[in-house]
Design a protein around this motif. Structure first.
Motif, PDB file in Angstrom:
ATOM      1  N   UNK A 124      -5.858 -99.252  49.642  1.00 24.41           N
ATOM      2  CA  UNK A 124      -7.188 -99.839  49.792  1.00 24.41           C
ATOM      3  C   UNK A 124      -7.764 -99.550  51.170  1.00 24.41           C
ATOM      4  N   UNK A 125      -6.893 -99.511  52.182  1.00 26.74           N
ATOM      5  CA  UNK A 125      -7.373 -99.262  53.542  1.00 26.74           C
ATOM      6  C   UNK A 125      -7.786 -97.815  53.732  1.00 26.74           C
ATOM      7  N   UNK A 126      -7.237 -96.904  52.927  1.00 24.81           N
ATOM      8  CA  UNK A 126      -7.638 -95.499  53.031  1.00 24.81           C
ATOM      9  C   UNK A 126      -9.120 -95.355  52.714  1.00 24.81           C
ATOM     10  N   UNK A 127      -9.555 -95.985  51.619  1.00 24.13           N
ATOM     11  CA  UNK A 127     -10.959 -95.909  51.243  1.00 24.13           C
ATOM     12  C   UNK A 127     -11.847 -96.506  52.334  1.00 24.13           C
ATOM     13  N   UNK A 128     -11.419 -97.633  52.901  1.00 28.61           N
ATOM     14  CA  UNK A 128     -12.204 -98.260  53.957  1.00 28.61           C
ATOM     15  C   UNK A 128     -12.294 -97.352  55.176  1.00 28.61           C
ATOM     16  N   UNK A 129     -11.196 -96.685  55.509  1.00 24.85           N
ATOM     17  CA  UNK A 129     -11.194 -95.778  56.644  1.00 24.85           C
ATOM     18  C   UNK A 129     -12.095 -94.581  56.429  1.00 24.85           C
ATOM     19  N   UNK A 130     -12.063 -94.016  55.225  1.00 18.80           N
ATOM     20  CA  UNK A 130     -12.921 -92.866  54.915  1.00 18.80           C
ATOM     21  C   UNK A 130     -14.390 -93.269  54.958  1.00 18.80           C
ATOM     22  N   UNK A 131     -14.721 -94.450  54.385  1.00 15.76           N
ATOM     23  CA  UNK A 131     -16.103 -94.926  54.429  1.00 15.76           C
ATOM     24  C   UNK A 131     -16.581 -95.102  55.861  1.00 15.76           C
ATOM     25  N   UNK A 132     -15.729 -95.695  56.694  1.00 16.71           N
ATOM     26  CA  UNK A 132     -16.110 -95.909  58.091  1.00 16.71           C
ATOM     27  C   UNK A 132     -16.349 -94.584  58.793  1.00 16.71           C
ATOM     28  N   UNK A 133     -15.520 -93.594  58.487  1.00 16.16           N
ATOM     29  CA  UNK A 133     -15.687 -92.274  59.095  1.00 16.16           C
ATOM     30  C   UNK A 133     -17.000 -91.630  58.654  1.00 16.16           C
ATOM     31  N   UNK A 134     -17.291 -91.700  57.350  1.00 14.97           N
ATOM     32  CA  UNK A 134     -18.515 -91.085  56.836  1.00 14.97           C
ATOM     33  C   UNK A 134     -19.760 -91.794  57.362  1.00 14.97           C
ATOM     34  N   UNK A 135     -19.698 -93.128  57.411  1.00 15.22           N
ATOM     35  CA  UNK A 135     -20.866 -93.875  57.887  1.00 15.22           C
ATOM     36  C   UNK A 135     -21.062 -93.727  59.391  1.00 15.22           C
ATOM     37  N   UNK A 136     -20.008 -93.267  60.070  1.00 20.47           N
ATOM     38  CA  UNK A 136     -20.125 -93.058  61.511  1.00 20.47           C
ATOM     39  C   UNK A 136     -20.653 -91.695  61.875  1.00 20.47           C
ATOM     40  N   UNK A 137     -21.025 -90.894  60.885  1.00 19.73           N
ATOM     41  CA  UNK A 137     -21.626 -89.598  61.163  1.00 19.73           C
ATOM     42  C   UNK A 137     -20.782 -88.422  60.712  1.00 19.73           C
ATOM     43  N   UNK A 138     -19.503 -88.692  60.374  1.00 23.06           N
ATOM     44  CA  UNK A 138     -18.665 -87.617  59.835  1.00 23.06           C
ATOM     45  C   UNK A 138     -18.130 -86.653  60.868  1.00 23.06           C
ATOM     46  N   UNK A 139     -18.256 -86.961  62.175  1.00 24.18           N
ATOM     47  CA  UNK A 139     -17.721 -86.074  63.194  1.00 24.18           C
ATOM     48  C   UNK A 139     -16.195 -86.121  63.165  1.00 24.18           C
ATOM     49  N   UNK A 140     -15.513 -85.018  63.531  1.00 23.72           N
ATOM     50  CA  UNK A 140     -14.047 -85.041  63.552  1.00 23.72           C
ATOM     51  C   UNK A 140     -13.540 -86.210  64.371  1.00 23.72           C
TER      52      UNK A 140
END
Length: 208
Positions: free
Chosen positions: A171-187
């Motif tokens: 469940x935390x993987x999805x939350x982490x990916x969402x946070x990354x994408x919503x943060x602009x998707x930078x490496x």
């Protein structure tokens, strides 16, 4: 032919991978290095230094002398091969509250061990040598100072990976990916959530 003794192979420490070299140097220094294969313990590696006509070759390093550390100052040991100039620049960056020493000069009471990505077996050796130290694993890339200790994560990010998430529940993987994408998707190297080891963002104070 039977009865002939084969010449044992030799190793040039300068030519082996860094983690292997560090393990062998630890053995030369008197440490017992655990050997594993596929998670199965095989034994312990010890090294007998060569001695010729009273001259010690590749001698084990003596235990570091007691270092006089001012009160309130934390000792940071670097387990990477760094020049004196690079270590001085690192010490300047840490500031007056820290004393930066080479691995072989640091006392057993060292507070922080700064190490590049190495094998689990070598990390066990280092933790036994510095039982009080908090271990911080870092990849270092500094073109100006000529330092390159890139590890697997850094190489994958440079090759096009978008982010790294340390081990976490599904469940935390999805939350982490969402946070990354919503943060602009930078490496990015994301924090490890509830994991004991966590990624340290730029500017993190080691006192915290």
């Amino acid at each position: 032919m039977a009865g002939l003794r084969r010449t044992p192979p030799s190793l040039d420490l300068a030519a082996v991978p860094p983690d292997v070299r560090a393990a062998l140097e630890a053995a030369l220094a008197g440490a017992e290095v655990p050997l594993h294969r596929g998670g199965r313990a095989l034994g312990v590696l010890t090294v007998r230094p060569a001695v010729l006509e009273g001259e010690v070759l590749d001698a084990p390093r003596l235990p570091p002398p007691d270092v006089e550390v001012p009160e309130g100052v934390q000792v940071v040991a670097t387990a990477m091969r760094l020049s004196r100039e690079v270590r001085r620049r690192l010490a300047d960056s840490f500031g007056p509250g820290y004393l930066v020493l080479d691995l072989h000069e640091a006392p057993a009471s060292t507070d922080v061990l700064l190490v590049n990505p190495v094998s689990v077996q070598l990390l066990e050796v280092l933790r036994a040598r510095f039982p009080r130290a908090r271990v911080v694993v870092t990849e270092v890339e500094d073109d100006v100072l000529g330092v390159d200790y890139a590890g697997p994560v850094g190489r994958m990010l440079r090759a096009g990976a978008s982010a790294y998430l340390p081990p976490r529940p599904v469940a935390a993987v999805a939350a982490g990916v969402r946070a990354h994408l919503e943060g602009g998707g930078a490496p990015a190297l994301e924090a490890g959530g509830a994991q004991p080891a966590r990624a340290l963002p730029t500017g993190t104070d080691l006192d915290g």
